[in-house]
Design an enzyme around this catalytic site. Structure first.
Site, PDB file in Angstrom:
ATOM      1  CG  ASP A   1      -1.764  -1.273   1.232  1.00  0.00           C
ATOM      2  OD1 ASP A   1      -2.685  -1.337   0.409  1.00  0.00           O
ATOM      3  OD2 ASP A   1      -1.478  -2.215   2.003  1.00  0.00           O
TER       4      ASP A   1
ATOM      5  CG  ASP B   1      -4.177  -1.571  -3.174  1.00  0.00           C
ATOM      6  OD1 ASP B   1      -4.317  -2.015  -4.323  1.00  0.00           O
ATOM      7  OD2 ASP B   1      -4.816  -2.004  -2.196  1.00  0.00           O
TER       8      ASP B   1
ATOM      9  CE  LYS C   1      -2.698  -8.824   7.844  1.00  0.00           C
ATOM     10  NZ  LYS C   1      -1.877  -7.795   7.201  1.00  0.00           N
TER      11      LYS C   1
ATOM     12  CE1 TYR D   1      -6.498  -9.566   7.534  1.00  0.00           C
ATOM     13  CE2 TYR D   1      -6.474 -10.146   5.218  1.00  0.00           C
ATOM     14  CZ  TYR D   1      -6.083  -9.320   6.250  1.00  0.00           C
ATOM     15  OH  TYR D   1      -5.277  -8.236   5.991  1.00  0.00           O
TER      16      TYR D   1
HETATM   17  N1  LIG Z   1     -11.760  -0.560   6.579  1.00  0.00           N
HETATM   18  C1  LIG Z   1     -10.770   0.328   6.703  1.00  0.00           C
HETATM   19  N2  LIG Z   1     -10.885   1.380   7.549  1.00  0.00           N
HETATM   20  C2  LIG Z   1      -9.875   2.258   7.673  1.00  0.00           C
HETATM   21  N3  LIG Z   1      -8.705   2.157   7.015  1.00  0.00           N
HETATM   22  C3  LIG Z   1      -8.536   1.142   6.173  1.00  0.00           C
HETATM   23  C4  LIG Z   1      -9.556   0.165   5.965  1.00  0.00           C
HETATM   24  N4  LIG Z   1      -9.111  -0.737   5.067  1.00  0.00           N
HETATM   25  C5  LIG Z   1      -7.883  -0.355   4.731  1.00  0.00           C
HETATM   26  N5  LIG Z   1      -7.523   0.765   5.389  1.00  0.00           N
HETATM   27  C6  LIG Z   1      -6.220   1.436   5.298  1.00  0.00           C
HETATM   28  O1  LIG Z   1      -5.510   0.923   4.184  1.00  0.00           O
HETATM   29  C7  LIG Z   1      -4.384   0.178   4.623  1.00  0.00           C
HETATM   30  C8  LIG Z   1      -4.148  -0.994   3.710  1.00  0.00           C
HETATM   31  O2  LIG Z   1      -5.248  -1.848   3.656  1.00  0.00           O
HETATM   32  P1  LIG Z   1      -5.131  -3.351   3.153  1.00  0.00           P
HETATM   33  O3  LIG Z   1      -6.518  -3.807   2.908  1.00  0.00           O
HETATM   34  O4  LIG Z   1      -4.136  -3.492   2.074  1.00  0.00           O
HETATM   35  O5  LIG Z   1      -4.672  -4.088   4.482  1.00  0.00           O
HETATM   36  P2  LIG Z   1      -3.243  -4.489   5.018  1.00  0.00           P
HETATM   37  O6  LIG Z   1      -3.186  -4.121   6.463  1.00  0.00           O
HETATM   38  O7  LIG Z   1      -2.174  -3.933   4.146  1.00  0.00           O
HETATM   39  O8  LIG Z   1      -3.317  -6.072   4.934  1.00  0.00           O
HETATM   40  P3  LIG Z   1      -2.964  -7.044   3.711  1.00  0.00           P
HETATM   41  O9  LIG Z   1      -1.721  -7.732   4.125  1.00  0.00           O
HETATM   42  O10 LIG Z   1      -4.146  -7.951   3.658  1.00  0.00           O
HETATM   43  O11 LIG Z   1      -2.811  -6.200   2.478  1.00  0.00           O
HETATM   44  C9  LIG Z   1      -4.670  -0.189   6.069  1.00  0.00           C
HETATM   45  O12 LIG Z   1      -3.510  -0.383   6.822  1.00  0.00           O
HETATM   46  C10 LIG Z   1      -5.439   1.029   6.543  1.00  0.00           C
HETATM   47  O13 LIG Z   1      -4.569   2.053   6.912  1.00  0.00           O
HETATM   48 MG   LIG Z   2      -2.103  -4.251   2.102  1.00  0.00          MG
HETATM   49 MG   LIG Z   3      -4.170  -2.805  -0.068  1.00  0.00          MG
END
Ligand SMILES: Nc1ncnc2c1ncn2[C@@H]1O[C@H](COP(=O)(O)OP(=O)(O)OP(=O)(O)O)[C@@H](O)[C@H]1O
Ligand SMILES: [Mg+2]
Ligand SMILES: [Mg+2]
Length: 493
Positions: free
Chosen positions: A138, A191, A252, A261
């Site tokens: 991200d 992303d 996780k 998840y």
């Molecule tokens: N539902 C949400 N509410 C608030 N912030 C969010 C939400 N979903 C994502 N975010 C923000 O976007 C970031 C990236 O989300 P993502 O879905 O990629 O999760 P991740 O923690 O990186 O886990 P993964 O390893 O599954 O990618 C999160 O860390 C958060 O800061």
């Molecule tokens: Mg992520």
């Molecule tokens: Mg993401």
């Protein structure tokens, strides 16, 4: 086998009855009023007994958790790590050059031109240091005041990226709460949302808490920045970052294995689990990994939802009421202290609860000599637990189109879960994505567990039509195909 030793507990503690019931029946029961208290820190595992022996056991349990993390490939290799760093380095360079191009197009006066800059800030699982080789990166693109999202980001930067040999599968997700570009860079999923600051020059590691940079920024930019701000605040608030990362990786892994998840399906997203893990770490600064994992279950299995989980950072936060019914409110630890966006519905709330209870039941005897973490991480056996499933089959004529169609359908999954819940009382949206290898077109398939009763009585064709209507509101691109059907457990791949 799975619950062999719990049977004894069942006799003395009625709440474990819940771990025996199928997931679909849990939501139909009234909440038990458990007078539960969050356990007190350190040494939680050893009530009395020989402290040295207990500490040694705790260390052993923590070591086996680290071994499981290694065996599951949760920690990326040095080579993978370098690949990611290199990708981010290149992306930063692309963004800096893009800002210069845009500045030139906007005829920025010569004296400002050389100061104009932008940057990339990583967050999400990569920013927290809990990513694995499959996680996305991200990456927030932070641009200066003159670079607009509509034209300069979604058109100019998109074209620059699309022309690069490292980039493939690029999609613009403009309608999302946080609009972004999604693509692969040297095979790594990225992303890329955008935040536009009201300045010309943006330092490479711009301070996202500095009011100077946050002045007068628009709503979309503010939302995009909140991911970075929340992550950075979490890292500031936990007493030991490495232990927090280990806890979050374990949590996780558990959530993925047990099918809880995936925010789009009404379960936990990465950010929810990050706040919950940080909450535990903050309150038990000297506890070991195994103790923290145990406390995680003990705390959240009996959490009095909808009381929100709030990470403290020395200030008393106002409780922000919301008009939406929130099943599991979890507050983001940075202003404006909103709740993490959540798609939890009644079914998924009770599924999560039942898995937390199972986690607690399995970890509370952590010091037993024959204790084994592997049972906790056993994948949820859907075909054994449900007789019937709703099969969601998505297909399109090419991979790109399928990508667009899947993104759109997933963003509307909550509507489908609610519809099935209305008709059947319960639905277990298994987040696992399957591919039908016998189908001629690129496709993606989901199988969601249904309760046994009444399944024959629903008109799945009607549900399909209703669901398609809801996706048409958000998806105007070339149409992929969506087909819903009811299948038996033995038809699962
Ligand atoms: N539902 C949400 N509410 C608030 N912030 C969010 C939400 N979903 C994502 N975010 C923000 O976007 C970031 C990236 O989300 P993502 O879905 O990629 O999760 P991740 O923690 O990186 O886990 P993964 O390893 O599954 O990618 C999160 O860390 C958060 O800061
Ligand atoms: Mg992520
Ligand atoms: Mg993401």
């Amino acid at each position: 086998m799975e619950f062999g030793y719990i049977e004894r507990q069942q006799l003395v503690d009625p709440r474990h009855v819940y771990t025996y019931l199928p997931r679909w029946s849990i939501g139909l029961r009234p909440n038990l009023n458990l007078d539960y208290q969050v356990p007190h820190p350190d040494g939680v595992l050893g009530f009395g007994g020989n402290q040295d022996a207990i500490l040694r056991m705790e260390m052993e349990r923590s070591m086996s958790l680290f071994q499981i993390m290694g065996a599951e490939g949760l920690v990326p290799s040095l080579e993978e790590e370098m690949k990611r760093r290199n990708a981010i380095h290149k992306l930063k360079k692309i963004v800096r050059e893009w800002v210069q191009t845009v500045a030139y197009h906007h005829a920025l006066p010569e004296r400002y031109l050389r100061f104009a800059s932008g940057t990339i800030l990583t967050y999400g699982s990569y920013g927290l240091g809990v990513h694995n080789s499959e996680s996305d990166i991200d990456a927030l693109c932070v641009g200066p005041c003159f670079a607009t999202i509509e034209e300069d980001f979604f058109i100019v930067l998109r074209n620059i990226l699309a022309s690069r040999p490292e980039v493939s599968d690029i999609h613009c997700v403009k309608g999302a709460k946080v609009p972004l570009m999604r693509f692969k860079f040297e095979g790594i999923s990225i992303d890329l949302p955008y935040a536009r600051l009201k300045v010309i020059s943006i330092p490479e590691d711009v301070d996202v808490f500095n009011p100077f940079f946050l002045k007068n920024i628009d709503d979309k930019s503010w939302k995009s920045l909140s991911g970075v701000r929340a992550n950075r605040r979490i890292l500031q608030l936990v007493p030991n970052v490495e232990i927090f990362q280990a806890v979050l990786r374990c949590v996780k892994l558990w959530a993925k294995k047990r099918g809880v998840y995936g925010n789009l399906l009404g379960f936990f997203g990465g950010v929810h689990l990050a706040v919950l893990s940080a909450f535990i770490c903050q309150r038990h600064p000297t506890a070991s990994l195994s103790a923290l994992f145990f406390i995680f279950f003990k705390t959240f299995a009996f959490w009095p939802w909808p009381t929100p989980v709030i990470l403290q950072d020395g200030v008393a936060w106002p409780f922000i009421p919301t008009d939406k019914v929130l099943w599991m409110p979890i507050q983001l630890p940075c202003s404006p202290y909103q709740f993490c966006h959540s798609n939890t519905v009644r079914s998924t709330f009770f599924i999560i609860k039942s898995e937390l209870l199972r986690g607690h039941t399995l970890t509370k005897d952590i010091l037993r000599p024959d204790f084994d973490w592997n049972i906790l991480f056993e994948p949820y056996p859907y075909p054994r637990k449900y007789e019937k499933f709703v099969k969601i089959f998505l297909s399109a004529s090419d991979k790109d189109e399928l990508g667009d169609c899947v993104g759109c359908v997933k963003s509307r999954f909550r509507c489908l879960i609610i519809k099935l819940e209305e008709l059947l009382g319960f639905c277990d949206p298994n987040p696992t994505e399957y591919v039908d290898v016998d189908a001629s077109e690129p496709n993606l398939v989901f199988y969601w567990g249904l309760p046994p009763a009444m399944t024959d009585m629903i008109n799945i064709g009607h549900v399909e039509v209703e669901f398609l209507k809801s996706t048409n509101n958000v998806y105007q691109g070339p149409t992929g195909k969506l087909k819903l059907s009811i299948v038996q457990a033995d038809q699962l791949p």
